[in-house]
Design a protein around this motif. Structure first.
Motif, PDB file in Angstrom:
ATOM      1  N   VAL A  15       0.821  -1.247   0.029  1.00 58.49           N
ATOM      2  CA  VAL A  15      -0.183   0.028  -0.093  1.00 58.49           C
ATOM      3  C   VAL A  15       0.817   1.245  -0.102  1.00 58.49           C
ATOM      4  CG1 VAL A  15      -1.759   1.412   1.399  1.00 58.49           C
ATOM      5  CG2 VAL A  15      -2.158  -1.169   1.104  1.00 58.49           C
ATOM      6  N   LEU A  16       1.987   1.128   0.790  1.00 54.40           N
ATOM      7  CA  LEU A  16       2.873   2.160   1.071  1.00 54.40           C
ATOM      8  C   LEU A  16       3.667   2.476  -0.450  1.00 54.40           C
ATOM      9  CD1 LEU A  16       4.631   1.642   4.410  1.00 54.40           C
ATOM     10  CD2 LEU A  16       2.879   3.441   3.729  1.00 54.40           C
ATOM     11  N   THR A  17       3.697   1.562  -1.525  1.00 55.97           N
ATOM     12  CA  THR A  17       4.291   1.760  -2.704  1.00 55.97           C
ATOM     13  C   THR A  17       3.420   2.128  -3.658  1.00 55.97           C
ATOM     14  OG1 THR A  17       4.096  -0.573  -3.200  1.00 55.97           O
ATOM     15  CG2 THR A  17       6.246   0.122  -2.019  1.00 55.97           C
ATOM     16  N   LEU A  18       2.061   2.219  -3.403  1.00 53.16           N
ATOM     17  CA  LEU A  18       1.001   2.803  -4.595  1.00 53.16           C
ATOM     18  C   LEU A  18       1.424   3.886  -5.178  1.00 53.16           C
ATOM     19  CD1 LEU A  18      -2.310   1.830  -2.991  1.00 53.16           C
ATOM     20  CD2 LEU A  18      -1.203   0.715  -5.157  1.00 53.16           C
ATOM     21  N   PRO A  19       2.169   5.186  -4.676  1.00 55.96           N
ATOM     22  CA  PRO A  19       2.666   6.179  -5.207  1.00 55.96           C
ATOM     23  C   PRO A  19       3.834   6.002  -6.379  1.00 55.96           C
ATOM     24  CG  PRO A  19       2.407   6.634  -2.947  1.00 55.96           C
ATOM     25  CD  PRO A  19       2.258   5.161  -3.180  1.00 55.96           C
ATOM     26  N   LEU A  20       4.633   5.009  -5.859  1.00 50.59           N
ATOM     27  CA  LEU A  20       5.659   4.716  -6.850  1.00 50.59           C
ATOM     28  C   LEU A  20       5.228   3.811  -7.963  1.00 50.59           C
ATOM     29  CD1 LEU A  20       8.119   3.566  -4.140  1.00 50.59           C
ATOM     30  CD2 LEU A  20       8.394   5.768  -5.608  1.00 50.59           C
ATOM     31  N   PHE A  21       4.001   3.101  -7.671  1.00 51.05           N
ATOM     32  CA  PHE A  21       3.333   2.261  -8.637  1.00 51.05           C
ATOM     33  C   PHE A  21       2.641   3.135  -9.745  1.00 51.05           C
ATOM     34  CE2 PHE A  21      -0.649   0.264 -10.211  1.00 51.05           C
ATOM     35  CZ  PHE A  21       0.033  -0.759 -11.064  1.00 51.05           C
ATOM     36  N   THR A  26       2.472   5.736 -15.256  1.00 53.33           N
ATOM     37  CA  THR A  26       2.430   6.922 -16.042  1.00 53.33           C
ATOM     38  C   THR A  26       3.658   7.239 -16.571  1.00 53.33           C
ATOM     39  OG1 THR A  26       3.284   8.380 -14.148  1.00 53.33           O
ATOM     40  CG2 THR A  26       0.694   7.936 -14.413  1.00 53.33           C
ATOM     41  N   GLY A  27       4.919   6.481 -16.508  1.00 49.45           N
ATOM     42  CA  GLY A  27       6.327   6.784 -17.265  1.00 49.45           C
ATOM     43  C   GLY A  27       6.877   7.476 -16.495  1.00 49.45           C
ATOM     44  N   LEU A  28       6.542   8.297 -15.523  1.00 50.67           N
ATOM     45  CA  LEU A  28       7.419   9.192 -14.830  1.00 50.67           C
ATOM     46  C   LEU A  28       8.474   8.460 -13.927  1.00 50.67           C
ATOM     47  CD1 LEU A  28       4.722  11.653 -13.411  1.00 50.67           C
ATOM     48  CD2 LEU A  28       6.450  11.937 -15.310  1.00 50.67           C
ATOM     49  N   GLY A  30      10.481   6.567 -14.940  1.00 53.79           N
ATOM     50  CA  GLY A  30      11.621   6.548 -15.922  1.00 53.79           C
ATOM     51  C   GLY A  30      12.667   7.674 -15.624  1.00 53.79           C
ATOM     52  N   LEU A  31      12.435   8.630 -14.950  1.00 53.89           N
ATOM     53  CA  LEU A  31      13.342   9.559 -14.551  1.00 53.89           C
ATOM     54  C   LEU A  31      14.322   9.256 -13.480  1.00 53.89           C
ATOM     55  CD1 LEU A  31      10.751  12.756 -14.073  1.00 53.89           C
ATOM     56  CD2 LEU A  31      12.675  12.217 -15.910  1.00 53.89           C
ATOM     57  N   TYR A  32      13.631   8.126 -12.782  1.00 55.90           N
ATOM     58  CA  TYR A  32      14.626   7.618 -11.750  1.00 55.90           C
ATOM     59  C   TYR A  32      15.867   6.625 -12.229  1.00 55.90           C
ATOM     60  CZ  TYR A  32      15.951   4.911  -7.576  1.00 55.90           C
ATOM     61  OH  TYR A  32      16.743   4.275  -6.191  1.00 55.90           O
ATOM     62  N   LYS A  33      15.645   6.136 -13.510  1.00 50.37           N
ATOM     63  CA  LYS A  33      16.709   5.466 -14.341  1.00 50.37           C
ATOM     64  C   LYS A  33      17.637   6.315 -14.631  1.00 50.37           C
ATOM     65  CE  LYS A  33      13.622   1.585 -15.949  1.00 50.37           C
ATOM     66  NZ  LYS A  33      14.361   0.743 -15.258  1.00 50.37           N
ATOM     67  N   ARG A  34      17.565   7.521 -14.489  1.00 52.65           N
ATOM     68  CA  ARG A  34      18.618   8.467 -14.897  1.00 52.65           C
ATOM     69  C   ARG A  34      19.342   8.869 -13.588  1.00 52.65           C
ATOM     70  NH1 ARG A  34      18.582  11.774 -19.291  1.00 52.65           N
ATOM     71  NH2 ARG A  34      16.844  11.401 -21.088  1.00 52.65           N
ATOM     72  N   VAL A  35      18.883   8.586 -12.428  1.00 50.26           N
ATOM     73  CA  VAL A  35      19.582   9.034 -11.260  1.00 50.26           C
ATOM     74  C   VAL A  35      20.108   7.445 -10.722  1.00 50.26           C
ATOM     75  CG1 VAL A  35      19.021   9.629  -8.779  1.00 50.26           C
ATOM     76  CG2 VAL A  35      17.764  10.661 -10.659  1.00 50.26           C
ATOM     77  N   PHE A  36      19.571   6.566 -10.938  1.00 52.78           N
ATOM     78  CA  PHE A  36      19.889   5.494 -10.309  1.00 52.78           C
ATOM     79  C   PHE A  36      21.435   5.011 -10.429  1.00 52.78           C
ATOM     80  CE2 PHE A  36      20.283   0.691 -10.321  1.00 52.78           C
ATOM     81  CZ  PHE A  36      20.064   0.109  -8.720  1.00 52.78           C
ATOM     82  N   PRO A  37      21.817   5.287 -12.023  1.00 49.00           N
ATOM     83  CA  PRO A  37      23.349   4.796 -12.006  1.00 49.00           C
ATOM     84  C   PRO A  37      24.199   5.658 -11.107  1.00 49.00           C
ATOM     85  CG  PRO A  37      22.194   5.211 -14.114  1.00 49.00           C
ATOM     86  CD  PRO A  37      21.318   5.666 -13.063  1.00 49.00           C
ATOM     87  N   LEU A  38      23.894   6.896 -10.824  1.00 46.79           N
ATOM     88  CA  LEU A  38      24.726   7.919  -9.669  1.00 46.79           C
ATOM     89  C   LEU A  38      24.895   7.279  -8.649  1.00 46.79           C
ATOM     90  CD1 LEU A  38      26.683  10.268  -9.093  1.00 46.79           C
ATOM     91  CD2 LEU A  38      24.307  11.442  -8.757  1.00 46.79           C
ATOM     92  N   LEU A  39      23.578   6.690  -7.951  1.00 48.63           N
ATOM     93  CA  LEU A  39      23.533   5.962  -6.981  1.00 48.63           C
ATOM     94  C   LEU A  39      24.292   4.762  -6.826  1.00 48.63           C
ATOM     95  CD1 LEU A  39      19.780   6.589  -6.112  1.00 48.63           C
ATOM     96  CD2 LEU A  39      21.621   7.867  -5.274  1.00 48.63           C
TER      97      LEU A  39
END
Length: 244
Positions: A15-21, A26-28, A30-39
């Motif tokens: 339930v807590l992950t519903l916003p991430l779902f 919605t495709g948004l 995908g922005l995290y995939k740009r940040v994830f390599p740095l992490l």
């Protein structure tokens, strides 16, 4: 009772992950995939420090799989930022693959720091479909902390067998699901929905050794270990190599 409690806790986490779902559909996300390599690049330094001895042991005999002319062609699946480069033998030729093109910037930094290797190419592709790599064209394939996030482990292993030369080897170091009697197992199943998003598709509940046993390699050298000082959820690991 423990099983019911685990399911309830997992549902609450879901339930807590519903916003991430919602971000994902919605495709948004995908922005995290740009940040994830740095992490991932920054986490690599800490993980390598803790796993240095284990990685040394894992890759100590890679050279035995060199071709008869002395060359060693190595392909790494999900190479990320090149965390394994310093463990590869002098002079081997490395092909890098990863489905996330945003890793290339950090991969280049690792290439510059490991001039003992020859770099062939960086191929943006998933492990299940490496059609750009010819049949029986590499001596060694490597996967570390990758099989946790692929869509189909057996299909990846099928591709590994296809591109390996006869007698070639597949080296692996992967975190896996813990023993069902442990509290790590409980936490892995409860937190899996959240971990999936934070880890860019990472699954912490896979018994990956079963896929390796079913993959059809002629030899399988596999060991279960507890990774020292890493996050509790990914402490259970398997390591070893399979021979085609």
């Amino acid at each position: 009772m423990k099983s019911l409690f685990m399911k309830i806790c997992r549902f609450l986490c879901l339930v807590l992950t519903l916003p991430l779902f919602m971000l994902e559909i919605t495709g948004l996300y995908g922005l995290y995939k740009r940040v994830f390599p740095l992490l991932a690049y920054n986490i690599t330094f800490s993980y390598n420090d803790k796993m240095h001895g284990i990685k040394r042991e894992l890759f100590r005999n890679v050279g035995r799989f060199a071709s008869t002319d002395g060359t060693l062609r190595l392909l790494e699946i999900g190479c990320g930022s090149g965390a394994n480069f310093k463990f590869y033998p002098f002079g081997c030729t490395v092909t890098c693959t990863d489905p996330n093109p945003h890793f290339e910037k950090y991969l280049r930094l690792s290439m510059d720091a490991n001039t003992h290797l020859t770099y062939d190419s960086f191929v943006v592709t998933c492990g299940e479909n490496m059609t750009g790599v010819k049949d029986e064209s590499v001596d060694v394939v490597v996967s570390t902390l990758v099989l946790c996030s692929v869509g189909n482990v057996l299909q990846v292993l099928h591709e590994v067998r296809r591109i390996l030369k006869p007698g070639g080897a597949f080296y692996f170091l992967e975190h896996v699901v813990s023993d069902p009697s442990s509290w790590i197992y409980f936490l892995q199943h409860v937190l899996q929905p959240l971990w999936y998003y934070l880890g860019d598709g990472c699954t912490i509940t896979r018994a990956t050794w079963k896929d390796l046993e079913a993959a059809g390699f002629s030899e399988l050298h596999l060991k279960h270990i507890e990774a020292p000082e890493v996050t509790l959820m990914i402490r259970p690991h398997i390591m070893g190599y399979s021979v085609k």
